[in-house]
Design a protein around this motif. Structure first.
Motif, PDB file in Angstrom:
ATOM      1  N   SER B 266       0.836  -1.194   0.000  1.00 41.28           N
ATOM      2  CA  SER B 266       0.000   0.000   0.000  1.00 41.28           C
ATOM      3  C   SER B 266       0.874   1.248   0.000  1.00 41.28           C
ATOM      4  CB  SER B 266      -0.921  -0.005   1.217  1.00 41.28           C
ATOM      5  OG  SER B 266      -0.149  -0.169   2.387  1.00 41.28           O
ATOM      6  N   SER B 267       2.067   1.122   0.543  1.00 45.59           N
ATOM      7  CA  SER B 267       3.009   2.227   0.444  1.00 45.59           C
ATOM      8  C   SER B 267       4.410   1.635   0.362  1.00 45.59           C
ATOM      9  CB  SER B 267       2.913   3.127   1.669  1.00 45.59           C
ATOM     10  OG  SER B 267       3.470   2.451   2.764  1.00 45.59           O
ATOM     11  N   SER B 270       5.560  -0.862   3.208  1.00 42.92           N
ATOM     12  CA  SER B 270       4.783  -2.024   3.631  1.00 42.92           C
ATOM     13  C   SER B 270       5.308  -3.271   2.912  1.00 42.92           C
ATOM     14  CB  SER B 270       3.295  -1.812   3.339  1.00 42.92           C
ATOM     15  OG  SER B 270       3.115  -1.386   2.016  1.00 42.92           O
TER      16      SER B 270
END
Lengths: 267, 321
Positions: B266-267, B270
C-alpha cells in the motif's frame, strides 16, 4: 565556478567511495562482533542436532567439492574448445550463452534441478545440490579459462607444434602451464562463489541436522541452515546463525584473498 | 587421443547450449499446467492461492452456497471434521487460482529502489577508483569493494534485517520488513558489482584523449563528463543493465526483508513479495497447481533476466566490436 563545480563533484565521488567502504566495514564489524561472541570451539565438534555446526560445514564443502569435480573439468574443456579449437559463429554463440548462464538467477537454477533431479528421485538430495552448484560453476570456469588462455602468446603454441607435439599435448603441457596462475585464481574465485550460495540449494539439497555421507538424502548445508536458524525466533538459534555466517564469510573471503595473493605473487 | 580430446572439448562447449535449452524446456514443462489453466492472464492476476468456485452460471453457485451454509451449520457439532471436509467440495467444485501480478510488481519495484539507491553511489565509486584516487589507494579500495561483492547474499539479508532495517525504519517509519528496506539492502548488495564493472569500462578510455583534454585546460570533472562518459557510455550502460539483471533474480538478500506477503504494497514501507522470494519460501511445501504456478513464475523470471542480460551483453558490451 568551473573549479568549484569540479571540487564538488570530486568530493561527492570520494564520499561515495567512503559510503561503499562504510558498508563493508559495517557488515564485517557486525559479523565479527556477533559471530565471535557466539563462536565456540565446540561448534566444530558437534552436529546441528547437538547445537553445533560440524555437519553443516562438512556438508557444504562436500557439495561444493563435488560440484567442482563436475564443473571444473567440463568448464575447462569448454574454455579450451572456445580458445583453441573452435572458430567463428559457433564460438561466439557458446561464449554469449555461457555469459548469459553466468548471470541467470540462481533460484531458477534451483528450480531447474528440482524438476530434473529432485522430482525423479522423489526427494531432495546431496546429489541434486551438487548438480545445482556445478551448473552455477560451469559458466564461471568457462569464462576464466577462455580469458586466461587468450593471454597465452601465439608463439608458445607455434613453438610446441613446431617441435612435433600433437595439439592436445601442446594444450596440456604448454598452454595450460603458461596460464596456470590465472586459471588457479579463477578456479578459487569460482569455488568461493558457489560455496556461499543458498538459493540453488534451498529445494535441491535442503539441509539436515545430522552428519551424512549419503548423498541420496537431504544433505546438511551451512547456508540453508543459516536461513532457517535466522528465521527462528529463539535467541540461541540466532546466535548460531551469526556464528555460522561469520564462519561462512571468513571462508569465502579467505579463499578470495588467497586467489588474489597467488596472482600478485606470480604475476 | 587427439581426436578424443577435441571431441570432449567440443561436447563440453555444446553442453552450455544443451543446459540452457533444457532449463528453458523443463521450466516450461513444469509450468505447463499453470500456463494452460491461467494463460497470459496470470501476469495480471492479483489472487494467489484463493479458492473460487469453478465457473457455473452465477445464480446456481450463489444458491448452492447459501443452501449449503444453512445445511452445514447445525451438523457442525456432531461431526465437524466431515462437514468441514465436505463443506466446500461436495456440490460446488472449487479450484484454486494463482496470479503472478503481486510478485512481479514486487520484483520490479524492489529492483527499481535498489537501482535508484545504488546507481549514483556506484558511479561515484567508479569515478573515484578510475580517475581520482592515486594508484595505491585505488588498488586497496578496489580490492575492498570487490570483497564486498564476494560476501554471500545471505549475509546481506541477515545484516539487513537485524541492523540496517531498524535504522531505516527509525527514519521513515512503517515496517522493518518492507519493499523499501528490501530494495535498499538489494541496492547495497549490487553496489560493489556495479561499481567494479563500471570502473573497468571507464578504464578503457585511452589516456591520449584524457591528456588532450587536460592540455586544453579542462578540469577533472570536465574530462569525466565530456571525455570518459561519452567514450565509455556503452560499457557503463551495459554494466548498469547487468547489475539490474542481477538484482531482478536475487533471492536471499531480499528474502529476509520483503516480508513474503502476497499483497500489493500500500506504500513504500509495507511488505510484499518478489518472484525469487515467493519461490524460496513456498516451493518446499507446494504441491500440484501451486508448484506449477511457482514454475510459471520461475519461467517468467528466467525470460525477463535472459532478455535483460542479452540486451546488456549484445547491445552494449559486445567484446569483439
Amino acid at each position: 565556478m568551473r573549479l568549484l563545480l569540479n571540487k564538488i563533484v570530486l568530493l561527492l565521488s570520494t564520499v561515495s567511495a567512503l559510503i561503499g567502504l562504510a558498508f563493508l566495514a559495517w557488515i564485517l564489524f557486525t559479523l565479527v562482533g556477533k559471530g565471535l561472541s557466539s563462536l565456540h570451539f565446540s561448534l566444530f565438534l558437534n552436529d546441528l542436532i547437538d547445537g553445533g555446526l560440524r555437519n553443516l560445514i562438512v556438508g557444504q564443502f562436500i557439495m561444493a567439492g563435488i560440484a567442482s569435480l563436475i564443473g571444473i573439468p567440463l568448464g575447462m574443456m569448454a574454455g579450451i574448445y572456445l580458445q583453441e579449437y573452435g572458430s567463428g559463429r559457433y564460438v561466439r554463440l557458446i561464449r554469449d550463452l555461457s555469459d548469459i548462464m553466468m548471470s541467470a538467477p540462481s533460484i531458477v537454477i534451483g528450480a531447474f534441478v528440482y524438476a530434473i533431479v529432485v522430482v525423479p528421485m522423489h526427494g531432495t538430495s546431496g546429489i541434486a545440490g551438487s548438480i545445482a552448484l556445478s551448473i552455477m560453476m560451469i559458466p564461471i570456469v568457462i569464462n576464466t579459462t577462455d580469458n586466461m588462455l587468450s593471454l597465452v602468446p601465439r608463439e608458445l603454441r607455434e613453438a610446441g607444434i613446431a617441435l612435433g607435439a600433437s595439439k592436445y599435448r601442446v594444450i596440456l603441457d604448454i598452454i595450460i602451464k603458461a596460464a596456470k596462475v590465472g586459471i588457479m585464481t579463477g578456479l578459487l574465485l569460482s569455488f568461493a562463489r558457489i560455496i556461499g550460495e543458498t538459493a540453488p540449494l534451498l529445494f535441491t539439497s535442503e539441509t539436515s541436522n545430522y552428519f551424512s555421507v549419503d548423498l541420496t538424502e537431504a544433505y546438511p548445508s551451512l547456508t540453508v541452515s543459516i536461513y532457517a536458524l535466522a528465521n527462528d525466533p529463539t535467541s540461541s538459534s540466532r546466535d548460531l546463525a551469526w556464528a555460522a555466517s561469520f564462519i561462512l564469510t571468513m571462508m569465502v573471503l579467505m579463499i578470495n584473498l588467497l586467489g588474489r595473493y597467488i596472482t600478485r605473487k606470480k604475476g | 587421443m587427439e581426436k578424443l580430446f577435441k571431441t570432449v572439448s567440443f561436447m563440453s562447449a555444446t553442453l552450455v547450449m544443451i543446459l540452457l535449452a533444457s532449463i528453458f524446456i523443463s521450466l516450461f514443462n513444469s509450468a505447463k499446467p499453470a500456463i494452460e489453466e491461467f494463460g497470459f492472464g496470470f501476469i495480471a492476476g492479483k489472487e494467489w492461492g484463493v479458492e473460487v468456485p469453478i465457473e457455473n452460471p452465477v445464480s446456481t453457485v450463489v444458491a448452492t452456497t447459501a443452501e449449503k451454509k444453512v445445511e452445514v451449520k447445525p451438523a457442525e457439532n456432531d461431526n465437524s471434521l466431515e462437514s468441514m471436509l465436505g463443506g466446500g467440495n461436495d456440490d460446488i467444485p472449487m479450484r484454486t487460482i494463482f496470479g503472478g501480478f503481486i510478485p512481479i510488481v514486487g520484483t520490479l519495484l524492489s529492483t527499481l529502489i535498489a537501482m535508484a539507491f545504488a546507481l549514483p553511489i556506484a558511479m561515484g565509486i567508479a569515478v573515484f577508483l578510475a580517475e581520482i584516487a592515486p594508484k595505491q589507494i585505488s588498488n586497496v579500495v578496489g580490492i575492498a569493494i570487490e570483497l564486498l561483492a564476494a560476501i554471500p547474499s545471505i549475509i546481506f539479508g541477515m545484516w539487513g534485517l537485524f541492523y540496517f532495517a531498524p535504522i531505516v525504519q527509525s527514519f521513515v517509519g512503517g515496517y522493518q520488513v518492507s519493499l523499501l528496506t528490501a530494495g535498499l539492502v538489494l541496492g547495497v548488495m549490487i553496489l560493489p558489482f556495479m561499481a567494479a564493472i563500471t570502473r573497468d569500462s571507464m578504464r578503457t578510455t585511452p589516456d591520449v584523449l584524457k591528456e588532450s583534454a587536460y592540455a586544453l585546460g579542462a578540469t577533472k570533472f570536465e574530462v569525466i563528463k565530456d571525455i570518459i562518459f561519452p567514450y565509455s557510455k556503452a560499457g557503463i550502460i551495459g554494466s548498469v543493465i547487468l547489475a539490474l539483471g542481477r538484482a531482478l533474480g536475487e533471492t536471499m538478500a531480499v528474502a529476509f526483508l520483503i516480508g513474503s506477503v502476497f499483497s500489493l504494497p500500500s506504500s513504500i514501507n509495507s511488505p510484499t513479495v518478489s518472484i525469487p522470494v515467493a519461490m524460496a519460501n513456498s516451493f518446499g511445501e507446494a504441491t500440484g497447481m501451486k508448484t506449477s504456478a511457482l514454475f510459471y513464475l520461475a519461467f517468467l523470471l528466467f525470460i525477463i533476466s535472459f532478455a535483460v542480460i542479452s540486451i546488456a551483453k549484445f547491445y552494449f558490451l559486445r567484446k569483439d566490436k
